[in-house]
Design an enzyme around this catalytic site. Structure first.
Site, PDB file in Angstrom:
ATOM      1  N   TRP A 178      12.234   3.281  -1.871  1.00 32.19           N
ATOM      2  CA  TRP A 178      13.177   2.944  -2.144  1.00 32.19           C
ATOM      3  C   TRP A 178      12.931   2.298  -3.903  1.00 32.19           C
ATOM      4  CZ3 TRP A 178      12.750  -2.124  -4.571  1.00 32.19           C
ATOM      5  CH2 TRP A 178      11.820  -3.096  -4.142  1.00 32.19           C
ATOM      6  N   ASN A 208      14.605   4.435   8.124  1.00 32.17           N
ATOM      7  CA  ASN A 208      13.708   3.133   7.921  1.00 32.17           C
ATOM      8  C   ASN A 208      12.503   3.458   8.820  1.00 32.17           C
ATOM      9  OD1 ASN A 208      13.004   0.668   7.359  1.00 32.17           O
ATOM     10  ND2 ASN A 208      13.799  -0.121   9.222  1.00 32.17           N
ATOM     11  N   PRO A 216      13.382  -4.192   6.185  1.00 28.98           N
ATOM     12  CA  PRO A 216      14.780  -4.197   5.995  1.00 28.98           C
ATOM     13  C   PRO A 216      14.937  -2.548   5.827  1.00 28.98           C
ATOM     14  CG  PRO A 216      13.793  -4.940   3.909  1.00 28.98           C
ATOM     15  CD  PRO A 216      12.749  -5.152   4.964  1.00 28.98           C
ATOM     16  N   GLU A 626      -4.466  19.888  -8.861  1.00 28.36           N
ATOM     17  CA  GLU A 626      -4.446  18.996  -9.791  1.00 28.36           C
ATOM     18  C   GLU A 626      -4.392  19.640 -11.415  1.00 28.36           C
ATOM     19  OE1 GLU A 626      -7.513  15.940  -9.638  1.00 28.36           O
ATOM     20  OE2 GLU A 626      -7.973  16.178  -7.671  1.00 28.36           O
ATOM     21  N   GLU A 898     -13.861  23.540  -2.928  1.00 31.59           N
ATOM     22  CA  GLU A 898     -14.134  22.273  -3.231  1.00 31.59           C
ATOM     23  C   GLU A 898     -14.980  21.370  -2.403  1.00 31.59           C
ATOM     24  OE1 GLU A 898     -11.543  18.369  -4.612  1.00 31.59           O
ATOM     25  OE2 GLU A 898     -10.690  19.830  -3.596  1.00 31.59           O
TER      26      GLU A 898
END
Length: 1024
Positions: A178, A208, A216, A626, A898
């Site tokens: 959020w 949620n 919440p 990256e 890598e």
């Protein structure tokens, strides 16, 4: 540059040729050798042929200078004049006379008037975990045109929002998402709805998620529609929304009946409740702007130059023809310090009479909107794309015509709806404006370009070659994964993008191209990373509906082998085709390597491919994940880079980036350029940032370039003094270490002060050596003393009574902790044998496997050879089981990875591939000496398992090379030395009497199974 450096290569038959003097002449203007003479050096007694500075009068801007040289040999005989070469000066700062132009920075839509809503059972403290589905609608009158429509939304924790059945904006799955509001321009979709006489329906799934002690839930939405009548319409999250806790078929569609759903519960107006005003809304991404200007050329054109910088990237056309070969141009910098521009010869693109120029702009790292962990979406310079340009036209009568960027240019939104180096591009071919870069195009509906503030950085000519499309590849194979989904295998790992061509697809058909280096278990492309949440490495092309149409990205590149193409209708295979485009900085390959061991040749090829895939104006770590200029990677890779490729110009530019990134107190970040990340995030880390002194030392060693040290001396010594100021107990401290050792996903378990101190020790000695070249005696003395103190402290802290290096944190014996001190000359004479023996024992105990991360891997094989165990180095290098390069090879690798396991994140990452340096320096045996190969060494001390090897490199003085072979009849070695160089040649032999050396080869000594000779220019053949 007030005093350009000039250099020349000399060639001569026979042996012992040398230069004793030179003479340079420089002319200005004219063609060929026809200009006026501006400088004649006269005969200069000198053997120098590298980096000779121009010594004439001040150079004029916008002028071509032609030069030539002649030399005198050892007998005083003069050569003929060389063929003329040239350089050209650019604009002086006061000559630009142009303004930066572009679009104004948009103000993001906020949540004013909206409320946090959820379903029954939610409170401001808690809500049931799970997904809820929401809907609402907005009726719009048809009495005006929709000028702009924007939606912004967020949810606790994440959501997906649909407008009339189409996904408009989505937040990736996460906790506490959020905090970031997501916004989208939905003008096109709302216009379609109004045109169809329908309203606008928003449908949202919001989730949620579990995991928070106070948990919440809430949804926050605002849709704003601006119309030509001057009226504005809004749809806000409030009690008028409907909600359900069960997903139902077609719930996103506008015609879905939601009358049985429940009214939403309003929890709090925006700004209240547990969320407060803590939601930040990113600036909505605007389509890539198009800028154009028509102009008249009053006469014939004798010469024309376009000076241009577009941030972050530009693509220019004049009269419908592309300007230059560069892509993703200009080079990436810290835009608060330096902004680069490029110069193009556009003489052939112009014509007498009406002309037009058009420029499109991309975001790059200047205006990125894609959230990422390195914060490239919010660096201090962040802004909308902008352009500055000056077109300078010369006519045969000496007159000039000029055109500059100003508010007379026209601007419009182009078909590239979004572009991101990480997320990819979305291109809507239906929005192509036609022949907009040709004269006569109707731009009356376009806007006047706005003059923008200039970036803070100094505007400078680009010193390195721009990125180009280097090659194109047809796929190795294409397979159908599912209906409308195909997998394209390019047959090689690469950096760049794909060009797609389709035939007779309906307008509006949306194709998706997802790029990746590896596949998931189900055969689809793996293209996700936690560092860049959400969309990643995915291009989208919306078809125009033509009989044939082709497209390729303009403002992003990807790392990939595979391309997953989605959205293709079930048609015949010849209805579409795809082409892989290899994209990187063009770098001449200056060396070659070959030997009798095929696997060694694979190592060389794989490393060279990996290096090139990571050259994009800066040396990056990985072209897929990256695209950052990690300093440690470059430090480890520089010896291979400078041996394999002509790196001088590109690395010179990156040295400037390093200097630009320095803080006032002297610190350097671990990624360069940096937008603020890398100083406290995984920094400070001297194993990484001592690349600065290391590069400067290598510039002199490889290129004979001491000017880099002169120009960077203040920032270089400030950095090293900063490192010395923060020692603890006489040791360097670091946030990193021997990264990605087997069994560890990041830093190793040992005390990383050992490697930090070792790298700082080497950096101080490197800088002291350059101080001797520059005559900076006080710095030389101070840094040598500091290096000796570091050596003493390191040995006191980590050299144990049992004769090897260890730290209190070690879970077991650490190879890197012993290989690095051996390689860097830190081990006391009394302990060298015991340290080396401990290293050998551990390698053998592990079944001839390495146990090193990136730092230790770069020195392990060379350390084994230097101390008499080439057989063990060969066993490690050719190991086919984990961990080792052969393990990668046998599992399909064509590049360096890598990490050592098969699930390595990146499969295009050179810092574990530094065994290639050992191939050149130990297997073939050619090692750079100093002053631009004025001296070098030939010592093939890694011959185990190899019958023959050869390598050559075009140095700044000419070609140096070695070729050796071992047969039943004995050993033969041929060495090539360019004019101006001296080689120390180590011939394998128990004693000097076993060697047959050519006349002129001076025998120096016998050591460690080699007879050592010194030879000047020529080709020399030794047998033993």
């Amino acid at each position: 540059m007030a005093h350009p450096r000039l250099a020349w290569e000399l060639a001569s038959s026979g042996r012992g040729a040398r230069q004793t003097a030179y003479r340079i002449q420089v002319r200005a203007g004219g063609a060929g050798w026809a200009g006026s003479l501006v400088w004649d050096s006269g005969k200069v007694i000198s053997a120098n042929s590298v980096g000779v500075a121009y010594g004439g009068p001040a150079l004029k801007p916008r002028t071509r200078y032609t030069w030539r040289v002649k030399v005198w040999d050892g007998q005083g005989k003069a050569s003929a004049w060389s063929a003329p070469r040239w350089w050209e000066t650019t604009l002086s700062p006061e000559e630009w006379g142009a303004s930066w132009i572009g679009v104004d920075n948009p103000t993001p839509l906020d949540f004013t008037g909206a409320s946090w809503i959820w379903a029954t059972g939610a409170s401001l403290e808690n809500a049931p975990v799970g997904t809820r589905w929401f809907r609402s609608h907005l009726d719009l009158p048809g009495d005006g045109e929709v000028l702009k429509a924007t939606v912004v939304a967020t949810a606790d924790d994440d959501f997906a929002l649909y407008l009339n059945g189409r996904e408009a904006v989505r937040a990736p799955q996460q906790q506490d998402g959020w905090r970031s509001g997501r916004t989208a321009d939905v003008t096109h979709e709302v216009r379609e709805a109004v045109g169809a006489g329908a309203g606008v329906v928003l449908a949202v799934s919001a989730t949620n998620r579990a995991g928070a002690s106070v948990n919440p839930a809430g949804l926050l939405v605002r849709l704003r529609v601006e119309t030509s009548t001057g009226r504005t319409y809004e749809l806000l999250s409030d009690a008028g929304w409907r909600v359900t806790d069960t997903e139902q078929q077609g719930w996103q569609e506008p015609e879905f009946d939601d009358s049985a759903w429940h009214p939403a519960v309003v929890l709090a107006p925006y700004g209240q409740g547990p969320w407060g005003t803590g939601v930040s809304v990113a600036v909505p991404e605007q389509p890539a702007p198009l800028l154009r200007r028509e102009f008249d050329v009053p006469g014939r054109v004798s010469r024309a130059r376009l000076y241009i910088s577009g941030l972050a990237y530009y693509e220019a056309q004049i009269n419908g023809r592309r300007v230059g070969r560069q892509v993703l141009d200009p080079g990436f910098t810290d835009y608060d310090e330096t902004v680069l521009y490029t110069v193009h010869d556009v003489t052939e693109l112009l014509r007498r009479g009406a002309n037009a120029i058009g420029v499109s702009l991309g975001r790059g790292f200047f205006g990125m909107t894609t959230p990422n962990v390195w914060n490239w979406h919010r660096p201090p310079w962040h802004s909308e794309p902008r352009l500055i340009a000056r077109l300078e036209i010369e006519h045969p009568d000496g007159s000039r015509t000029s055109l500059v960027t100003d508010d007379q240019w026209r601007i419009s939104e182009g078909p590239t709806l979004s572009n991101s180096l990480y997320a990819g591009e979305t291109y809507d071919a239906r929005r192509e404006p036609g022949l907009w870069t040709s004269p006569g195009f109707d731009d009356s509906s376009w806007r006047q370009a706005a003059v923008q503030s200039a970036p803070k950085g100094h505007l400078r000519a680009q010193p390195h070659d721009g990125i180009e499309v280097i090659d194109s590849f047809n796929p190795e194979r294409t397979t159908r994964l599912a209906p409308e989904v195909h997998l394209v295998d390019m047959g090689r790992t690469m950096a760049g993008w794909a060009r797609i061509t389709v035939r007779n697809l309906p307008a509006g058909t949306r194709l998706q191209l997802t790029y990746g280096e590896k596949l998931k278990p189900d055969g689809s492309v793996s293209a996700e990373t936690s560092h860049v949440p959400g969309r990643f490495q995915r291009d989208e092309y919306i078809c125009a509906g033509r009989a044939e149409e082709s497209w390729e990205p303009a403002f992003s590149y990807k790392g990939f082998r595979y391309v997953q193409v989605s959205g293709l209708p079930e048609t015949s295979d010849d209805a579409w085709r795809i082409l892989g485009r290899l994209v990187h900085t063009p770098l001449d390959e200056v060396s070659s390597f070959a030997c009798s061991e095929p696997f060694y040749e694979w190592l060389d090829r794989a490393m060279r491919r990996t290096v090139l895939n990571n050259m994009h104006g800066i040396p990056t770590d990985t072209p897929m994940y990256e695209k950052n200029g990690w300093t440690g990677d470059a430090q480890l890779g520089t010896p291979v880079m400078t041996y394999a490729f002509a790196m001088h110009r590109m690395l010179s530019k990156w040295l400037g980036d390093l200097a630009d990134s320095q803080t006032d107190d002297g610190q350097l970040p671990v990624i360069v350029p940096s937008g603020g990340w890398g100083y406290g995030d995984l920094g400070p880390s001297p194993e990484w940032t001592t690349v600065y002194p290391f590069l400067i030392r290598e510039f002199y060693r490889v290129y004979g370039d001491e000017r880099a040290a002169r120009e960077h001396w203040t920032t270089l010594t400030r950095y090293l003094d900063w490192e010395l100021s923060r020692l603890r107990d006489g040791l360097a401290v670091t946030a990193l270490g021997d990264y990605l050792a087997p069994g560890y996903g990041g830093n190793p378990p040992e005390d990383t002060r050992l490697t930090a101190t070792a790298y700082l020790y080497r950096a101080l000695l490197d800088t002291a050596e350059m101080g001797e070249v520059l005559g900076a005696g006080d710095v030389v003395t101070r840094y040598r003393k500091a290096a000796e103190q570091l050596k003493t402290a390191l040995n006191a802290a980590f050299l144990g009574a049992d004769g090897h290096y260890r730290t209190a944190k070690d879970p077991d014996y650490r190879q890197t902790s012993n290989a690095i001190p051996l390689a860097f000359g830190l081990v006391p004479d009394s302990a060298r044998a015991s340290v080396f023996d401990s290293l050998v024992r551990d390698v053998e105990r592990r079944g001839n496997h390495l146990n090193t991360g990136a730092l230790g891997t770069s020195v392990l094989l060379r350390a084994l050879c230097a101390h008499g165990r080439p057989d063990l180095a060969h066993a490690v290098a050719t190991q086919r089981t984990y961990p080792g390069w052969g393990y990668w090879h046998d599992n399909g690798a064509d590049t360096m990875w890598e990490m050592w396991p098969l699930d390595s994140r990146s499969r295009d990452h050179y810092f574990q591939g530094t065994a290639a340096q050992w191939l050149y320096e130990n297997v073939a045996g050619l090692r750079p000496g100093d002053a631009g190969y004025a001296t070098f060494t030939v010592r093939p001390d890694a011959r185990t398992g190899v019958d023959w090897a050869r390598t050559s490199i075009r140095t700044v003085r000419g070609t140096a090379g070695v070729a050796w072979s071992q047969t039943a009849d004995g050993f033969t070695m041929e060495v090539r030395v360019p004019v101006g160089a001296i080689a120390e040649v180590h011939v394998p032999a128990a004693g000097g009497d076993e060697v047959t050396a050519p006349d002129g080869a001076r025998r120096l000594r016998t050591e460690g199974g080699f007879a050592v000779y010194r030879v000047p220019h020529g080709t020399w053949r030794f047998t033993s």
